[in-house]
Design a protein around this motif. Structure first.
Motif, PDB file in Angstrom:
ATOM      1  N   SER A 250       0.829  -1.198   0.000  1.00  6.05           N
ATOM      2  CA  SER A 250       0.000   0.000   0.000  1.00  6.05           C
ATOM      3  C   SER A 250       0.866   1.252   0.000  1.00  6.05           C
ATOM      4  CB  SER A 250      -0.920   0.008   1.228  1.00  6.05           C
ATOM      5  OG  SER A 250      -1.821  -1.083   1.192  1.00  6.05           O
TER       6      SER A 250
ATOM      7  N   LEU B 256     -13.233  -1.231   5.245  1.00  4.98           N
ATOM      8  CA  LEU B 256     -13.451  -0.626   3.931  1.00  4.98           C
ATOM      9  C   LEU B 256     -12.861  -1.564   2.891  1.00  4.98           C
ATOM     10  CD1 LEU B 256     -13.989   1.856   5.733  1.00  4.98           C
ATOM     11  CD2 LEU B 256     -12.807   3.240   4.034  1.00  4.98           C
ATOM     12  N   SER B 257     -13.691  -2.009   1.972  1.00  7.44           N
ATOM     13  CA  SER B 257     -13.255  -2.952   0.947  1.00  7.44           C
ATOM     14  C   SER B 257     -13.662  -2.426  -0.424  1.00  7.44           C
ATOM     15  CB  SER B 257     -13.899  -4.317   1.200  1.00  7.44           C
ATOM     16  OG  SER B 257     -13.604  -5.219   0.152  1.00  7.44           O
TER      17      SER B 257
ATOM     18  N   VAL C 255      -3.689  -1.974   6.472  1.00  6.83           N
ATOM     19  CA  VAL C 255      -3.910  -1.303   5.198  1.00  6.83           C
ATOM     20  C   VAL C 255      -3.351  -2.221   4.118  1.00  6.83           C
ATOM     21  CG1 VAL C 255      -3.509   0.770   3.834  1.00  6.83           C
ATOM     22  CG2 VAL C 255      -3.690   0.936   6.325  1.00  6.83           C
TER      23      VAL C 255
ATOM     24  N   ILE D  34      -6.880   6.401  10.803  1.00  6.04           N
ATOM     25  CA  ILE D  34      -7.369   5.026  10.711  1.00  6.04           C
ATOM     26  C   ILE D  34      -7.309   4.431  12.102  1.00  6.04           C
ATOM     27  CG2 ILE D  34      -7.038   2.770   9.646  1.00  6.04           C
ATOM     28  CD1 ILE D  34      -5.595   4.255   7.347  1.00  6.04           C
TER      29      ILE D  34
ATOM     30  N   SER E  75      -8.591  -0.276  -1.473  1.00  6.31           N
ATOM     31  CA  SER E  75      -9.363   0.963  -1.387  1.00  6.31           C
ATOM     32  C   SER E  75      -8.490   2.192  -1.593  1.00  6.31           C
ATOM     33  CB  SER E  75     -10.056   1.054  -0.019  1.00  6.31           C
ATOM     34  OG  SER E  75     -11.023   0.028   0.135  1.00  6.31           O
TER      35      SER E  75
ATOM     36  N   VAL F  72     -11.524   6.880   9.790  1.00  2.71           N
ATOM     37  CA  VAL F  72     -12.049   5.513   9.728  1.00  2.71           C
ATOM     38  C   VAL F  72     -12.019   4.955  11.142  1.00  2.71           C
ATOM     39  CG1 VAL F  72     -11.806   3.231   8.715  1.00  2.71           C
ATOM     40  CG2 VAL F  72     -11.166   5.257   7.379  1.00  2.71           C
TER      41      VAL F  72
ATOM     42  N   SER G  98      -3.916  -0.731  -0.813  1.00  2.00           N
ATOM     43  CA  SER G  98      -4.698   0.498  -0.787  1.00  2.00           C
ATOM     44  C   SER G  98      -3.819   1.726  -0.905  1.00  2.00           C
ATOM     45  CB  SER G  98      -5.521   0.578   0.510  1.00  2.00           C
ATOM     46  OG  SER G  98      -6.467  -0.475   0.570  1.00  2.00           O
TER      47      SER G  98
ATOM     48  N   LEU H 277      -8.440  -1.601   5.833  1.00  2.00           N
ATOM     49  CA  LEU H 277      -8.635  -1.011   4.503  1.00  2.00           C
ATOM     50  C   LEU H 277      -8.106  -2.020   3.494  1.00  2.00           C
ATOM     51  CD1 LEU H 277      -8.923   1.491   6.330  1.00  2.00           C
ATOM     52  CD2 LEU H 277      -7.623   2.776   4.648  1.00  2.00           C
ATOM     53  N   ARG H 278      -8.958  -2.406   2.582  1.00  2.00           N
ATOM     54  CA  ARG H 278      -8.566  -3.441   1.623  1.00  2.00           C
ATOM     55  C   ARG H 278      -8.962  -2.997   0.212  1.00  2.00           C
ATOM     56  NH1 ARG H 278     -11.458  -7.975   3.610  1.00  2.00           N
ATOM     57  NH2 ARG H 278      -9.809  -8.146   5.172  1.00  2.00           N
TER      58      ARG H 278
ATOM     59  N   VAL I 272      -3.682   5.658   0.567  1.00  5.11           N
ATOM     60  CA  VAL I 272      -4.223   6.553   1.587  1.00  5.11           C
ATOM     61  C   VAL I 272      -3.561   7.913   1.427  1.00  5.11           C
ATOM     62  CG1 VAL I 272      -4.576   6.945   4.042  1.00  5.11           C
ATOM     63  CG2 VAL I 272      -4.590   4.604   3.143  1.00  5.11           C
TER      64      VAL I 272
ATOM     65  N   VAL J 165      -8.445   5.983   0.060  1.00  2.00           N
ATOM     66  CA  VAL J 165      -9.030   6.684   1.197  1.00  2.00           C
ATOM     67  C   VAL J 165      -8.357   8.039   1.364  1.00  2.00           C
ATOM     68  CG1 VAL J 165      -9.438   6.621   3.686  1.00  2.00           C
ATOM     69  CG2 VAL J 165      -9.589   4.512   2.340  1.00  2.00           C
TER      70      VAL J 165
END
Length: 345
Positions: free
Chosen positions: A243, A291-292, A257, A268, A277, A285, A260, A274-275, A262, A279
């Protein structure tokens, strides 16, 4: 000096977020509003703090303030106004000077100047310049002294809004007790200040320069969340897998995370996931949220929420605790949904 927080109201303007819990318990950048109030009073030197609650709000307010030190909870049996709430706490105040905080307010500035100004006055009111004074109680101030208060005037005499913090000496409680109910059927604490002035007393006005919000509407809440996110110190205490993080990002312990991107400022919470995603920015969060396949920005996702929105951008949204959101199509979307809601769009 005693500290007193009024937190008995549920906040009808914040519906549906406030439908199932007191608005004072809502997280702003990961911290409940009521906890920020307690911290502000302690920083100003008010160590002995009471919180006025309703019968329906007390349990949750107790839960979210665990870890905030000793607090005294005082029940307001009926919603009869801010003045009535103060009178419910009269025994707790024990004839001491009081720093009063309307519990849904958020301040960037210290409250210390309000406390200090009480040294030369019977009471103190905090004020803030606002662009839309007709939406607030407007304070008329001359030479640093309060001369009048008008609630939501159609033609404001100035742009100084009363911003939810006061200090007062014990004698002011007699002025509160003498008040008649307003046209709303409530005993309004600010009216006691006018009684003090009419009797020859002095009420100082202290102007705040930094960020202030009464967090009264979803839009206010999102603006406050964005402000406090921008004040965080970046840290990475969770797990990062394939990520990318950029900007001011806080990843709390236990959070993951995965695959993803961010873009800060973002908070967070602990054990959030978080997958696949994207953001941020300006997004929080909550704890244990998931969150997927989601794109989200400028929003608040509360604890234990589940969001799966593979093709729609979520923005300016508030997603309550335990809420479930699924959005399979490709049109932009704004949501404000309460706790334990389910939205399939």
């Amino acid at each position: 000096m005693k500290g007193l927080i009024l937190a008995a109201g549920r906040g009808s303007r914040l519906l549906p977020v406030s439908a199932t819990r007191p608005k004072h318990t809502v997280n702003v950048a990961g911290v409940p509003i009521i906890v920020r109030a307690v911290r502000a009073l302690r920083e100003a030197g008010a160590e002995d703090i009471g919180i006025v609650t309703s019968s329906s709000s007390e349990t949750e307010l107790r839960d979210v303030t665990l870890g905030s030190g000793h607090l005294t909870f005082i029940r307001q049996p009926e919603a009869l106004g801010t003045g009535h709430a103060v009178l419910c706490a009269r025994e707790f105040l024990e004839g001491q000077d009081t720093l009063l905080y309307l519990g849904d307010n958020l301040f960037e500035d210290s409250l210390r100047p309000v406390r200090a100004a009480l040294g030369e006055a019977d009471a103190v009111i905090g004020v803030k310049q606002v662009p839309d004074p007709q939406l607030f109680g407007v304070a008329v101030v001359e030479g640093g002294l309060l001369r009048g208060l008008v609630e939501k005037p159609s033609q404001p005499a100035g742009n100084l809004a009363a911003c939810g913090v006061f200090a007062f000496r014990p004698g002011v409680l007699d002025a509160v007790a003498a008040l008649e109910p307003s046209v709303r059927g409530e005993i309004e604490f600010p009216q006691a200040l006018l009684s003090v002035i009419a009797a020859g007393g002095r009420v100082r006005a202290v102007e705040f320069g930094g960020f202030w919000s009464d967090a009264g509407t979803p839009g206010d809440l999102l603006r406050a969340n964005a402000h406090y996110l921008s004040q965080l110190t970046p840290c990475m205490d969770g797990t990062l897998e394939n990520s990318e993080l950029s900007g001011l990002v806080v990843v709390e312990p236990g959070a993951r995370v995965q695959n993803s991107r961010v873009t800060g400022p973002v908070w967070i919470g602990p054990h959030a996931v978080l997958r696949d995603s994207e953001v941020g920015p300006y997004t929080s969060v909550g704890r244990h949220a998931l969150l997927s396949h989601t794109r989200i920005q400028g929003s608040m996702v509360d604890d234990f929420a589940r969001v799966h929105a593979p093709t729609r951008l979520l923005e300016r949204s508030i997603i309550g605790r335990h809420a479930v959101v699924g959005a399979p199509s490709d049109v932009g979307l704004q949501l404000v949904i309460g706790d334990r809601s389910v939205a399939r769009l």
